[in-house]
Every structure is written in structure tokens, then in C-alpha cells.
Design a protein around this motif. Structure first.
Motif, PDB file in Angstrom:
ATOM      1  N   THR B 313       0.821  -1.212   0.000  1.00 54.37           N
ATOM      2  CA  THR B 313       0.000   0.000   0.000  1.00 54.37           C
ATOM      3  C   THR B 313       0.852   1.258   0.000  1.00 54.37           C
ATOM      4  O   THR B 313       0.358   2.338  -0.273  1.00 54.37           O
ATOM      5  CB  THR B 313      -0.912   0.006   1.241  1.00 54.37           C
ATOM      6  N   ARG B 314       2.146   1.148   0.335  1.00 57.24           N
ATOM      7  CA  ARG B 314       2.977   2.345   0.388  1.00 57.24           C
ATOM      8  C   ARG B 314       3.608   2.614  -0.973  1.00 57.24           C
ATOM      9  O   ARG B 314       4.117   1.710  -1.617  1.00 57.24           O
ATOM     10  CB  ARG B 314       4.062   2.175   1.457  1.00 57.24           C
ATOM     11  N   PRO B 315       3.543   3.850  -1.418  1.00 62.86           N
ATOM     12  CA  PRO B 315       4.062   4.149  -2.754  1.00 62.86           C
ATOM     13  C   PRO B 315       5.576   3.955  -2.805  1.00 62.86           C
ATOM     14  O   PRO B 315       6.258   4.098  -1.799  1.00 62.86           O
ATOM     15  CB  PRO B 315       3.699   5.633  -2.946  1.00 62.86           C
ATOM     16  N   ASP B 316       6.067   3.651  -3.992  1.00 61.50           N
ATOM     17  CA  ASP B 316       7.496   3.491  -4.214  1.00 61.50           C
ATOM     18  C   ASP B 316       8.115   2.412  -3.326  1.00 61.50           C
ATOM     19  O   ASP B 316       9.296   2.479  -2.984  1.00 61.50           O
ATOM     20  CB  ASP B 316       8.230   4.823  -4.021  1.00 61.50           C
ATOM     21  N   ARG B 317       7.322   1.435  -2.949  1.00 62.38           N
ATOM     22  CA  ARG B 317       7.852   0.260  -2.252  1.00 62.38           C
ATOM     23  C   ARG B 317       7.596  -0.949  -3.132  1.00 62.38           C
ATOM     24  O   ARG B 317       6.601  -1.004  -3.841  1.00 62.38           O
ATOM     25  CB  ARG B 317       7.124   0.043  -0.918  1.00 62.38           C
ATOM     26  N   GLN B 318       8.467  -1.911  -3.061  1.00 60.06           N
ATOM     27  CA  GLN B 318       8.291  -3.149  -3.799  1.00 60.06           C
ATOM     28  C   GLN B 318       8.127  -4.280  -2.796  1.00 60.06           C
ATOM     29  O   GLN B 318       8.751  -4.258  -1.730  1.00 60.06           O
ATOM     30  CB  GLN B 318       9.526  -3.414  -4.664  1.00 60.06           C
ATOM     31  N   PRO B 319       7.304  -5.282  -3.128  1.00 67.78           N
ATOM     32  CA  PRO B 319       7.154  -6.403  -2.180  1.00 67.78           C
ATOM     33  C   PRO B 319       8.485  -7.124  -1.938  1.00 67.78           C
ATOM     34  O   PRO B 319       8.710  -7.645  -0.864  1.00 67.78           O
ATOM     35  CB  PRO B 319       6.135  -7.318  -2.849  1.00 67.78           C
ATOM     36  N   GLU B 320       9.379  -7.129  -2.926  1.00 63.97           N
ATOM     37  CA  GLU B 320      10.727  -7.649  -2.689  1.00 63.97           C
ATOM     38  C   GLU B 320      11.722  -6.567  -3.051  1.00 63.97           C
ATOM     39  O   GLU B 320      11.521  -5.823  -3.991  1.00 63.97           O
ATOM     40  CB  GLU B 320      11.002  -8.947  -3.457  1.00 63.97           C
ATOM     41  N   PHE B 321      12.774  -6.466  -2.280  1.00 63.48           N
ATOM     42  CA  PHE B 321      13.752  -5.406  -2.494  1.00 63.48           C
ATOM     43  C   PHE B 321      15.116  -5.912  -2.068  1.00 63.48           C
ATOM     44  O   PHE B 321      15.246  -6.996  -1.495  1.00 63.48           O
ATOM     45  CB  PHE B 321      13.358  -4.146  -1.718  1.00 63.48           C
ATOM     46  N   THR B 322      16.143  -5.122  -2.375  1.00 65.05           N
ATOM     47  CA  THR B 322      17.516  -5.575  -2.155  1.00 65.05           C
ATOM     48  C   THR B 322      18.202  -4.689  -1.138  1.00 65.05           C
ATOM     49  O   THR B 322      18.104  -3.469  -1.222  1.00 65.05           O
ATOM     50  CB  THR B 322      18.299  -5.499  -3.481  1.00 65.05           C
ATOM     51  N   GLN B 323      18.868  -5.286  -0.185  1.00 61.50           N
ATOM     52  CA  GLN B 323      19.670  -4.460   0.708  1.00 61.50           C
ATOM     53  C   GLN B 323      21.077  -5.013   0.854  1.00 61.50           C
ATOM     54  O   GLN B 323      21.310  -6.213   0.795  1.00 61.50           O
ATOM     55  CB  GLN B 323      18.994  -4.271   2.076  1.00 61.50           C
ATOM     56  N   LEU B 324      22.015  -4.088   0.997  1.00 64.63           N
ATOM     57  CA  LEU B 324      23.379  -4.479   1.341  1.00 64.63           C
ATOM     58  C   LEU B 324      23.411  -4.586   2.848  1.00 64.63           C
ATOM     59  O   LEU B 324      23.312  -3.586   3.557  1.00 64.63           O
ATOM     60  CB  LEU B 324      24.393  -3.443   0.853  1.00 64.63           C
ATOM     61  N   ASP B 325      23.532  -5.806   3.307  1.00 66.01           N
ATOM     62  CA  ASP B 325      23.387  -6.111   4.721  1.00 66.01           C
ATOM     63  C   ASP B 325      24.781  -6.400   5.279  1.00 66.01           C
ATOM     64  O   ASP B 325      25.489  -7.254   4.748  1.00 66.01           O
ATOM     65  CB  ASP B 325      22.480  -7.354   4.812  1.00 66.01           C
ATOM     66  N   ILE B 326      25.177  -5.675   6.315  1.00 65.85           N
ATOM     67  CA  ILE B 326      26.533  -5.798   6.842  1.00 65.85           C
ATOM     68  C   ILE B 326      26.488  -5.946   8.357  1.00 65.85           C
ATOM     69  O   ILE B 326      25.660  -5.301   9.018  1.00 65.85           O
ATOM     70  CB  ILE B 326      27.377  -4.551   6.496  1.00 65.85           C
ATOM     71  N   GLU B 327      27.355  -6.774   8.884  1.00 63.85           N
ATOM     72  CA  GLU B 327      27.449  -6.906  10.337  1.00 63.85           C
ATOM     73  C   GLU B 327      28.891  -7.250  10.686  1.00 63.85           C
ATOM     74  O   GLU B 327      29.531  -8.024   9.979  1.00 63.85           O
ATOM     75  CB  GLU B 327      26.507  -8.020  10.830  1.00 63.85           C
ATOM     76  N   LEU B 328      29.413  -6.637  11.739  1.00 59.72           N
ATOM     77  CA  LEU B 328      30.752  -7.052  12.161  1.00 59.72           C
ATOM     78  C   LEU B 328      30.893  -7.076  13.671  1.00 59.72           C
ATOM     79  O   LEU B 328      30.162  -6.388  14.374  1.00 59.72           O
ATOM     80  CB  LEU B 328      31.866  -6.237  11.494  1.00 59.72           C
ATOM     81  N   SER B 329      31.813  -7.907  14.109  1.00 60.12           N
ATOM     82  CA  SER B 329      32.017  -8.127  15.542  1.00 60.12           C
ATOM     83  C   SER B 329      33.083  -7.189  16.076  1.00 60.12           C
ATOM     84  O   SER B 329      33.905  -6.675  15.320  1.00 60.12           O
ATOM     85  CB  SER B 329      32.466  -9.567  15.792  1.00 60.12           C
ATOM     86  N   PHE B 330      33.076  -7.029  17.385  1.00 61.01           N
ATOM     87  CA  PHE B 330      34.107  -6.269  18.090  1.00 61.01           C
ATOM     88  C   PHE B 330      34.229  -4.851  17.524  1.00 61.01           C
ATOM     89  O   PHE B 330      35.329  -4.360  17.281  1.00 61.01           O
ATOM     90  CB  PHE B 330      35.464  -6.994  18.037  1.00 61.01           C
TER      91      PHE B 330
END
Lengths: 651, 651
Positions: B313-330
Motif C-alpha cells: 500500500t505504500r508508494p514506491d515500495r516493492q514487495p521484494e527489495f535488495t539491501q546491502l546487509d553488513i554486520e561485524l564483531s568487536f
């Protein structure tokens, strides 16, 4: 890897294809005294695995990084192994963190440095020594003063250690550790996170059962094999991307996974939507999209794509999996095969034969090895014995094949005979065991056959409908290979033997008429076009599979680009084209000739890592029946969600 | 791009961060005679977009490749633009195909060569000239003899042309084409595929409406903008991977998308399974997985991940989308911010300010710009006018802010006043228009304010509950910016202005108690821990967003790594921890401190490409309501499938 008898040598060998000059290139020159030894080089929970035989004084190895070298006999260090060329800085594993060094990198030249290390308590001893582990290695830390105490610290506690690097006394140097010449004198120890009692220990010699490992995957991932496999996977895919993007101008395009059902093919998961009664299907491959991209002029497409198939009943399959999906325009079968050969040769972490790889037709694969994915790491080739038989068996649809093997193996035991019986039932094929050949075929034929295969050979014979006889004998071949190998009567090579299987049939006979052998978008072989109307089952296709050691690791085809031909094929397959109208319209809108392939990444990495199952190279795999051992998914959903999606559960 | 007034200059500028020495590095030295002109450099359906102002005689540009340069006035060629350094061969776009050259690469030095070209008929004239197009450019082909005829050829027909390269006569050289100095004399022309009547022409000046374009995306993709955007996207992601893998030792790990529901957060699609009544959820992000990977010692993780949210229902949103997902320790907040700044600075195709980027607290963002994603490409900053007001308005929860702007703008029209009225209703806030300030606040206060902002300024004032007053005035600010810009009273910068917003509140007040502001795994700010039990709404978190020109392009946080604290937060949020038991167990099993971020790739590439919507940078986007304009998905599914998945449709 953390056991004894190991020699850790960081950054000893590293090389990549010369196309990528920013990767370090090393030449290994092995010292003479190693001539008799076997050298096993592997990276520490990092990059690829490598087996090097000595005796060759200039051994090259590709992109090995942060390597561990195991030596069985004489080599106790690799001081003589010198990097020759080095053109790029090492990736930095300490940037953006609060540590100064990783646990794997300290050496005598760091003597006197103040360091900050973070990691897990691998081991502690006498309240004085503490072995600290992180993703990059192990380092011994030691208490000299009384201001630091860790007497009751639990293994796997997460700590931060500040201290100073010192040389170990000569007699306590540990040659089995990369950091074994130094230790860190602890000045400050801070517990960053505590640990509850773990369901299993991180000892390689008491590895828990798979179910328990998967249930606590976040602990299991700390085992060096899992660290290695995931890093190997990441790096291999990165090299593939470099080959395609930088070497050959491919464009990675992300295509949707929420789509409509593709007629034919595997069962697809459905996804209910807020639109009452309407569902997406999760794509089983980006096939339609990549062909539409070709029509759209993208020219050279690839994607490391997530795909979905609801085939949870088949072992070693995952409901979601990854494929390297490639398609290019204005090419042909040779173009694709050549590209994949170069791609694999440049990115696969194990040695592969120099391209071109062997090619075999589907017919020859079947009639020589009894399968469309022959394992060429051993012999055991069939002999077509039709020419030896008398006229009465000369019906062309009936086949007769012999599988010769060393007589030394002796008589098959009841267990094997039972297995063979199962195969004969499955394929409705007659099997003649060695002891019955002369009885069944007559002395004359038996003698001729024996002369042909040699006096030291026995043979098992399969007779029946041609394809079934082959497939049946193919199962016997596999079984026999294991048996003979265990008796030292058959050599099975350890290297990877890639093989192209080509000239698949376009159609197979299904229950309700013709079915597609590959998928409905596969082009017929141009040489067989004249048979399309009259003898469709004899038409070969331009489909190809790549097989490694008996595993199908990829497959593709030249596609139909002519909308008229595509319509005709759909009609022959009794597939309703209306759900493909967008796709057919793409073919009709000026679609270039194109071909492509998809490589199964999970399977390919499994081979690259010598892993036992694809679950060893997937971070969070599902179990056989599609359940997630970690979270228990799939789960029940709320009535509210069901209402939103206009669905109800029925039994 | 195929119009007039263009100058095509292949391979004119290209550079990458010095970390990657295998990319060509060029320095542009512009000729003196161009000092007055504006130079616009763009790549031909290939890599990034670049705007260069002249006057600077050494303009550097990163990784531009196969570029087109448009010149508005004096520059008609770029002969003086010389590559300085070049270290890697160009990617080969002709390998594995049946062509010898692409349509964009022929130059006078190819004179006399026999070439094979493949592509689409872009234009034909007088049965003699044919303009051939492929993904890499345009080339004129010409018939000299009568053995070749294409008099009735349709535009967009796919052809293969064999011929010889010749120089064009001097007076027919086309300076507006990269290949304009040569032409190919056709010796053989083969139609590879025919074309049906297309639903629209490929003329930039008569571009069809979006709906029609999406419905026939396979044709629309041939427009140069779409070619450019998809290639730009692919290349930017590739550079990001190189930065992370080769520069900083990150491991790309693929995590499942079929998982269990994460409590809290967006609506998740459900996927029925063969297990009656049990469903997967499609992940809205790999959040749980990446934190479990940290516990598993992966240390530095990233993934360019497909995520799913049912927010059609929200404009300019797609049901599937891509993100650069990053996580690091310490690491900590500064570590992540610094990493992203370097990542973007090295990979974003437009110039960014040198790191560190600006940082602003959530509170300051709100009280200065009335939003948590301020657009800093223009001024219009709020003035807190509480100190100017008399005592009766000194209730601390009540805010009063003025937005000064040039009086020259004159009185607002009824249209704008109506918009402002809507905002006041939405936020239950009082707005005072310039003409009413003295009436509402008294002459005395009005004069003080006027003196403060300057006599040439008018002001709009918002008064109400502090946050609401800010948000209301924030909407007015945005509206006013557009208005003032159109009147030439406000400069809006064209460059990208990245901004970190930090110190978000940990909780917000929801209908049923506390709700999370970011997600339930976000760490509280250590300085506010003492308020957690007593005044939780005052506790700040270690969450951060990165904003570019008013768009939130990413966000993340330092995570909770202490299982006790995590349990406490879940309890405060009234979230049932039982569905998170695996996750909590991971935190308790020796989980290192860790932090991470996710960048929205669709949004980021949209900004990089100057595109108008994310649909311009997605190959096959869905429409606003989640429908696929191409295939019509979602569709009805068969009763058989429903039975298999134990579901029924209800209205």
C-alpha cells in the motif's frame, strides 16, 4: 585444524588468474629436502583447499591466502617457500574494530608491540595460560603478574585482551602453530560476554551429530570446517563475479522471485496475497526473466540467484538454493561451453584439466556408463554385446551390454546380488551374472565375449529395452566401483573430472504424450529439424549438462528464439501458452538468438570443499523434510494473518 | 542518447579507488577553449553518470568507462582529453559470441578489417543505409553492391552483418557518433529474428507511459536509460563487493529467505507448506541470521540480500527489495559509520563529500528541520522561539518553532494555505502564518523575532506538542523549498549531501505501551542505561540512519549482545520471546559485541542514476499494488495446488 601435527604458515601461497593482476601471485619453490614428503596446503578458515605433491619444484597455486601447510614427514616449516610476486595489500581484517591485530597474525617481528586482541577462550591452563581464538587463528596469552585472573573462566567466553608481544623461550616455541614463536603478556583482560553451558564442545574429535549441530548452528559455525567452507564459498563466488564482470562485460541483473507459475517443471511454492484468491509463485529459476533480458538487449546477463523448488521429499535438496545463472546473446552451444570451461578453470579452487573439457553425447554416456552423469574418476566402461549375439536378439530397440571387471573380485555376495535384483525390477531388465553367462548365452557367445574382454575379467550383462538396460547396468556399475575400490581392484582418482554431456533428446515419452527433457524453451538440434513432425522422440536438442565426478553441477541450452517454433513446441507438449503470453511476446519483439546455463552453486562448492553434503556449505540449511532445525519453521500463522491473506487451513 | 547534439567518445574517463590498481585511472585535462562550456559526461549504456564543471583543469572521475560526452557549446570533440594511466585490459564484450566487434567500437584504425556485427535495425534509409544498434553503441552500415537488399526491413529486426570497415568521406563524417568516422560496407546481411509490430517505438522523444513500458519491459529495456541504470547498478554492487571482500576481508554469506516470523516489524508474506497448517515467512531482513553468524564467529559478514515486506500500500515500495546487509564483531557505532563512509566514498558513482560525513542527533534533526531525514541540499533551518515567548508558553512539552524565509516570496496562495491546514490537522499543531504573527504573539514578541531573523525575512511559526510541532513545520519546510526554488529565491544544490542521524530514541510510545523505534535488538545508549527502568522514553539508542538528500538510504545499530538485557527489552516491549528462543540462545552461547547496518540498494541506485523512481533501476518491478504488469501475477492457483498445501481461499 586446531589439533597437533599441524604447521600454520600464514600467507604462504596466493595466486589468481593473470587477468586479475591485483591478486598476489606466488610461485612455490619447494626445498629439496621435501622431495619425498607429501605437502598439504590449506587455508585457516579462510580460502581454498589445495593438495600439492612434491617432486615438482615449481608448484603454482591459485589464490591461496592465509594458508596452513600440513606436513606429514620432513617439512616442519615453509621458510623456503618464498613469495615471488605480490601486488596487492592483504585484505584488512582489523579495520573498523577495536582490536589492533587478529589472533592469527602475530610473529616474532611484532615483538614489543602493544596489542589489543578480541576473541573466544579456546583453552586455559594453570590460571596462567590462555589460548585465544578468533576467525583468523590462535594465539597463546600468558599472565606474568597477579593483577589479571581468569582461574574460573569458561571456555568460549568472549574476552578482550590488552598486552605486549614477547618471544617465547626457545624451548617452548610451538612449531605447530603459526603464532607459536610468540605469546602475549596480558596486561588487561575484559570479559565482553559470558557464556551459558553449551550443548556441545568445540572439539573436532567429538563432533556432535548433524541434527544437534544444525539446531545450534551459531555454535557449530565456529568449527574450522564450517568457517572454511563459508569463506571458500564467498570467495569462489567473488572470483566468478570478477571473471564475468571485469573479464567479460557481463551485467548482474536481479530478477524477481515473486512471479507467476511457469507451466511444466517442478512444484513451485505459492505465496498468498492480500488480493483474494490470488497467489504469487516463488520462481524455480530466472529462466523467463533472463530470456526477456536478452530480448531487452542486455546482451550478457548473469545472476547468482536464489531459486525455490518444493521438492522436500528428495534427499540432499533444499527448498531454496543458489544458482549461477548466465545467458548471452548471439552465441551458440560452443560459446557457452567454452565460457563455462574458462570460468571454472579460473575460479574453481581445485585443479581442473585444461579446457576444452571432455564431451560425450547423451547416447554415448548412456551406452558406455549407464547414466547421463557419468563419473569418470574410474573406468568400468560398458561393452555393447549386440554384435556378439545371434540374430534373434537383433530387434533394434533391445539392448545388450556387458560390464567387465577384474575376476579377482570373486563371486558377488548375497547383499550385492539383492541390490542388483532391485535394479532389474526397477528397470524391467534382465541381468546375467558372471557365473550364468555361458548358460544364458551359450558357450560359443560366452567364449567370444571372454576373449574380447580378456581372460582376467568377469562380466555382468544387462539385456532389455535399450535405455532401461543401460540405466540398470549403470546402477550396477556404481555399486561395483565402490566394491572394487574397497578391494584395491579399482583406482578411483581424487581429482575433479569435468565432463559435458550433450545432444540430449528434445522430448521424452510421458504418460500423456510428449514431455520436455530439459525445459520447453530448449532449441531442437538443427540437424534433426526434419524429424520434428514425424519422429519427435528422435529429435536431439541443444541442451547440455556439466557433470563432475558423477554429479550434475549445471545445465543449460540454446533457447528457441523464433516465436513460431516456440508456439509449435508448446503445442506439441500440450502446454497452454496463454500463461506465457508475455514471454512469447518478448520472443516476437525482436529477440536475438541466445543461449545460457545455470550452475548449481551449492553442489559446486560441496565438491570444492570436499564436503559430504550441501548442508556443509550452506550457513543455515533446512533438514530433509524442509524444516528449519534452528527456529522450527514452518510454523502456524495467526488467524489474523490468514484472514488478511484470504486463506483457511484445510486438512 | 541517440539524438542529436551528442558527442560519443569511447573510453574517455575511467578511474577507481587506488585500492584496486587493476582499474584504469584517468585524469581529465580539459582544453582551454572549453573553459566557458558545460561538459556532461556519461557512459553509453554502460557505467556511471558524471557531471563535470569546466574551469577546473584537472578533473578526476572514478571508474567511468565507455563514456559519452555531451557538450552544449564549444567542445565538439575530446581529443585533448587524454588517459594518463591504464592498467587493466577492457572487459571483453565479444568473447563467446559469433560477432567480431560490437557496434560501438569501430574507429578509423579498424579501416580495412572484415567484421561481423550483430544487433537491431535502429534505422534504415534509401535502401542503402542501415543504422545497426547493440548494447554497446551504433554503427552505420552501407550497401555498395546490389547483392544485399533490406528495402522492406522493419525497425528492431535482429540481423547479422558481415562487411568491411571503411572511412567515411570527410564531408559525411558524423561527429555526434563515436563510430561516426567509419562505416561498414555490407557484404552479407542475415536476418536472425523477425519482429512483430511493437506496442511502442524506441524513440526517446516519444516515450510511452510507465504502465505500457512495464507491460512490455523486454522492449523498454532497450532504451538507453534502462541499459544505463541496470549496468550502473551491477557495477556499483560489484565495486561494493570488491571493497568488502578484497579490501576488508568480509565474507558474503547467503542466508535463508524461508524462515519463521520475526515478532514486531513489518507484515511478512507467508508461504504454505505440505505440512498441514504450517507456513514459512519470507524474511523482511537477515537480521536474526546475521547476528547468529556473529555468534558463530564469522566476524565480518555481508550479503546483498533479497528481502520481503508486504507493504504494497505504500508508494514506491516493492514487495521484494535488495539491501546491502553488513554486520561485524568487536566494533562500535563509530566503526560502522566510518566503514560505510569509506564504502560509499569508494563505490558511489557520484562525488560525495570527503568522510567523515555530517552527523546530527535525532533531536537536532527534528528541531532544526522537522524530520528524521533532513534534506541538506538547501537551507531553511528552524528557529526555536520558545525563549522569545512569555512565561505562559513555557511548559516544557510544548514547542514553538519559526521557519524564516525570504519575504520576497510574497503571500502564500490559497493552495499552499490549504496544504498547511492539512498538516496542522495531521499533527494537531497550531501554525501561525506571517501575516498573523503580531496578532497572535503580540507586537513586542513579533518585533523581537523579526529583528532576530532579519528584516527581509518572513516566518511561519508552529506551536504545539514539541515533536508534532517540528514534524508539522518540517512538512511546511519541504513545501516551501519547492515553492521558493521555483521563484529563484532558494538554491537547491545538485550534489549528494549525505548525513548521519544518530541518537534515536530506543522506544516510542505506542497504543499499547512501549514500541521499538528501530527493532527490538537495538542496544540502548550506555549513557542512558540508568533511565531504562524509570524513564524508558528518554533512553536513546545506538541506532543510526544514513540520509541522502532527504532519502533514508540505510540504517543500523549496535546490537544487544547480552542475553539478559535482550530478555529485559523484549519484556518491556511485551514481545513473546518463545519464538526467538534460538536467537536468544545464540546470544547466550558466547556472542561477541557486534553492530551492523543495511543499505537500501534500490534507493541508493536511484540516487546514483538520477532516476525518478526505484522502478527505473529494477529490471522487472511490480506496480503500486504489488502486481506484475508483465505476467499479471499474482494469479489464481489450481485446486490441486491448494489441496497439496492444505489451504482454501476464503473471501
Amino acid at each position: 585444524m586446531w589439533g597437533r601435527n599441524e604447521f600454520l604458515y600464514r600467507k604462504c601461497v596466493r595466486l589468481v588468474p593473470s587477468r586479475y593482476p591485483n591478486y598476489s601471485t606466488y610461485t612455490l619453490k619447494l626445498p629439496k629436502r621435501s622431495a619425498q614428503s607429501f605437502l598439504y596446503v590449506e587455508n585457516t578458515a579462510l580460502l581454498p583447499l589445495r593438495t600439492l605433491k612434491s617432486g615438482n619444484h615449481n608448484v603454482c597455486s591459485r589464490y591461496l591466502q592465509n594458508s596452513v601447510a600440513y606436513s606429514s614427514t620432513s617439512i616442519r616449516n615453509l621458510q623456503d617457500v618464498r613469495p615471488i610476486v605480490k601486488t596487492q595489500p592483504e585484505p584488512d581484517c582489523n579495520s573498523y574494530t577495536c582490536r589492533t591485530h587478529s589472533c592469527g597474525e602475530l610473529r616474532p617481528e611484532n615483538k614489543g608491540q602493544k596489542v589489543i586482541l578480541c576473541g573466544w577462550v579456546q583453552f586455559s591452563r594453570l590460571s596462567k595460560f590462555l589460548l585465544l581464538r578468533d576467525a583468523y587463528g590462535l594465539i597463546q596469552c600468558v599472565v606474568h603478574e597477579n593483577n589479571v585472573s581468569f582461574s574460573d573462566i569458561l571456555l568460549e567466553t568472549v574476552v578482550k585482551i590488552e598486552g605486549k608481544v614477547t618471544l617465547r623461550p626457545k624451548d617452548t616455541v610451538n612449531h605447530s602453530m603459526a603464532t607459536g614463536e610468540v605469546e602475549v603478556v596480558i596486561e588487561k583482560l575484559e570479559v565482553l560476554n559470558n557464556v551459558e553451558k553449551l550443548p556441545f564442545n568445540l572439539r573436532s574429535y567429538q563432533k556432535p551429530k548433524e541434527q544437534l549441530r544444525l539446531q545450534h548452528r551459531y555454535i557449530d559455525l565456529r568449527f574450522p570446517e564450517m568457517q572454511h567452507n563459508l569463506r571458500q564459498r564467498s570467495y569462489m563466488l567473488h572470483l566468478m563475479r570478477r571473471f564475468l564482470v571485469e573479464g567479460h562485460n557481463f551485467v548482474e541483473v536481479e530478477t524477481p522471485t515473486l512471479f507467476c507459475r511457469t507451466p511444466g517443471g517442478a512444484r513451485e511454492f505459492v505465496v498468498p496475497t492480500h488480493h483474494s484468491g490470488l497467489f504469487y509463485s516463488l520462481v524455480q529459476s530466472p529462466q523467463q526473466f533472463k530470456q526477456m533480458l536478452m530480448s531487452g538487449g542486455i546482451d550478457r546477463y548473469f545472476q547468482i540467484a536464489r531459486c525455490y523448488r518444493d521438492e522436500t521429499t528428495r534427499p540432499d535438496r533444499q527448498p531454496e538454493f543458489t544458482q549461477l545463472d548466465i545467458e548471452l546473446s548471439f552465441t551458440n552451444q560452443d560459446g557457452v561451453l567454452c565460457m563455462i570451461e574458462e570460468l571454472l578453470h579460473n575460479t574453481f579452487p581445485k585443479p581442473l584439466p585444461k579446457p576444452p573439457f571432455k564431451r560425450i553425447s547423451y547416447k554415448d554416456a548412456l551406452e558406455n556408463y549407464g547414466t547421463d552423469k557419468p563419473n569418470l574418476t574410474y573406468g568400468l566402461k560398458f561393452l555393447n554385446i549386440k554384435p556378439f549375439l545371434s540374430d534373434k536378439e537383433s530387434d533394434s530397440s533391445v539392448g545388450a551390454f556387458a560390464l567387465p571387471y577384474p575376476s579377482k573380485a570373486g563371486k558377488l555376495t548375497a547383499k550385492y546380488k539383492e541390490k542388483i535384483r532391485e535394479s532389474t525390477k526397477k528397470y524391467n531388465t534382465k541381468i546375467i551374472l558372471p557365473e550364468n553367462v555361458s548358460k544364458e548365452l551359450g558357450m560359443d557367445v560366452a567364449n567370444k565375449l571372454q576373449n574380447n574382454i580378456g581372460q582376467d575379467q568377469s562380466m555382468i550383462i544387462a539385456m532389455g529395452e535399450n535405455e532401461n538396460a543401460c540405466l540398470c547396468l549403470g546402477e550396477v556399475r556404481e555399486m561395483l566401483a565402490t566394491l572394487l575400490h574397497s578391494m584395491n581392484l579399482l583406482e578411483i582418482k581424487e581429482n575433479i573430472e569435468p565432463l559435458w554431456v550433450v545432444d540430449f533428446p528434445l522430448f521424452v515419452k510421458g504418460e500423456n504424450g510428449l514431455e520436455t527433457c530439459h525445459h520447453p524453451f530448449t532449441a531442437p538440434h538443427p540437424a534433426d529439424m526434419h524429424l520434428l513432425d514425424t519422429e519427435p522422440l528422435k529429435v536431439r536438442s541443444l541442451a547440455y549438462d556439466i557433470v563432475m565426478n558423477g554429479n550434475e553441477v549445471g545445465g543449460g541450452s540454446v533457447r528457441v528464439h523464433d516465436v513460431k517454433l516456440q508456439n509449435k513446441l508448446l503445442k506439441m507438449l500440450d502446454i497452454d501458452g496463454s500463461s506465457l503470453s508475455h514471454f512469447l511476446s518478448a520472443l516476437g519483439s525482436g529477440c536475438p538468438p541466445h543461449a545460457g546455463i545455470a550452475l548449481g552453486i551449492d553442489r559446486l562448492v560441496t565438491l570444492a570443499c570436499n564436503a559430504e553434503s550441501i548442508r556443509e556449505v550452506i550457513a543455515f540449511p533446512k533438514s530433509h523434510d524442509g524444516r528449519d532445525p534452528l527456529s522450527g519453521a514452518p510454523n502456524v500463522v495467526s488467524e489474523e494473518d490468514k484472514k488478511y491473506y484470504h486463506i483457511a487451513t484445510v486438512d
